[in-house]
Enzyme design. Sequence first.
Site, PDB file in Angstrom:
ATOM      1  N   HIS A  49      32.575  64.761  19.464  1.00  0.00           N
ATOM      2  CA  HIS A  49      32.012  66.009  18.968  1.00  0.00           C
ATOM      3  C   HIS A  49      30.501  65.854  18.801  1.00  0.00           C
ATOM      4  CE1 HIS A  49      32.877  63.896  15.044  1.00  0.00           C
ATOM      5  NE2 HIS A  49      31.633  64.290  14.824  1.00  0.00           N
TER       6      HIS A  49
HETATM    7  P1  TYD Z   1      37.722  63.515  12.337  1.00  0.00           P
HETATM    8  O1  TYD Z   1      36.744  64.652  12.374  1.00  0.00           O
HETATM    9  O2  TYD Z   1      38.915  63.590  13.217  1.00  0.00           O
HETATM   10  O3  TYD Z   1      36.953  62.148  12.656  1.00  0.00           O
HETATM   11  P2  TYD Z   1      36.047  61.800  13.937  1.00  0.00           P
HETATM   12  O4  TYD Z   1      35.970  63.002  14.819  1.00  0.00           O
HETATM   13  O5  TYD Z   1      34.694  61.481  13.354  1.00  0.00           O
HETATM   14  O6  TYD Z   1      36.652  60.626  14.589  1.00  0.00           O
HETATM   15  O7  TYD Z   1      38.158  63.292  10.818  1.00  0.00           O
HETATM   16  C1  TYD Z   1      39.411  62.760  10.454  1.00  0.00           C
HETATM   17  C2  TYD Z   1      39.955  63.526   9.260  1.00  0.00           C
HETATM   18  O8  TYD Z   1      39.126  63.333   8.111  1.00  0.00           O
HETATM   19  C3  TYD Z   1      40.034  65.011   9.486  1.00  0.00           C
HETATM   20  O9  TYD Z   1      41.272  65.483   8.928  1.00  0.00           O
HETATM   21  C4  TYD Z   1      38.881  65.597   8.690  1.00  0.00           C
HETATM   22  C5  TYD Z   1      38.712  64.581   7.576  1.00  0.00           C
HETATM   23  N1  TYD Z   1      37.319  64.452   7.100  1.00  0.00           N
HETATM   24  C6  TYD Z   1      37.000  64.887   5.836  1.00  0.00           C
HETATM   25  O10 TYD Z   1      37.836  65.405   5.090  1.00  0.00           O
HETATM   26  N2  TYD Z   1      35.721  64.724   5.401  1.00  0.00           N
HETATM   27  C7  TYD Z   1      34.768  64.159   6.166  1.00  0.00           C
HETATM   28  O11 TYD Z   1      33.600  64.025   5.721  1.00  0.00           O
HETATM   29  C8  TYD Z   1      35.102  63.720   7.501  1.00  0.00           C
HETATM   30  C9  TYD Z   1      34.074  63.097   8.410  1.00  0.00           C
HETATM   31  C10 TYD Z   1      36.401  63.886   7.917  1.00  0.00           C
END
Ligand code: TYD
Length: 135
Positions: A49
């Site tokens: 992303h």
């Molecule tokens: P995700 O966005 O899938 O991680 P990445 O794309 O960076 O690998 O995040 C994993 C989960 O954590 C998703 O359910 C959203 C949650 N999350 C939060 O609640 N707060 C945050 O600050 C972040 C980064 C993720």
Amino acid sequence: MDIKMITFQEHGDDRGQLIALETQKEIPFDIKRVYYMYETGLNVRRGYHAHKSLKQVLICIHGSCKIHLDDGKENTEVILDKPNVGLYVDNLLWREIYDFSRGAVLMVLASEYYDEKDYIRDYRKFIEYTKMEKK
Ligand code: TYD
């Protein structure tokens, strides 16, 4: 592609090392959120992303991982393997994170609270955003 790495001052003595990170000093924005990834599977690739406005500093505080960055025109790979070095990731940069070593801990300092509306999770939309920005 211009990559901004920040080397933090180590306050080391015969007891070991200590690093302190402060808003608008070592970190070039107001830190509103900190999160970290750990126990990441060895073949996991995550991220996929970009952010419309969020800025972040990524620090692999234990072990190592690789970051693929793409600004819509060029891309590059950065290895994070030192607890005293951070990678500044500006807004509108597509990132993928992979090759986590066993036990790696990746800490992220972020300029804003979590907001799903700030995410661009579709690569084609990301390219459209980068073109809009340059008009
Ligand atoms: P995700 O966005 O899938 O991680 P990445 O794309 O960076 O690998 O995040 C994993 C989960 O954590 C998703 O359910 C959203 C949650 N999350 C939060 O609640 N707060 C945050 O600050 C972040 C980064 C993720």
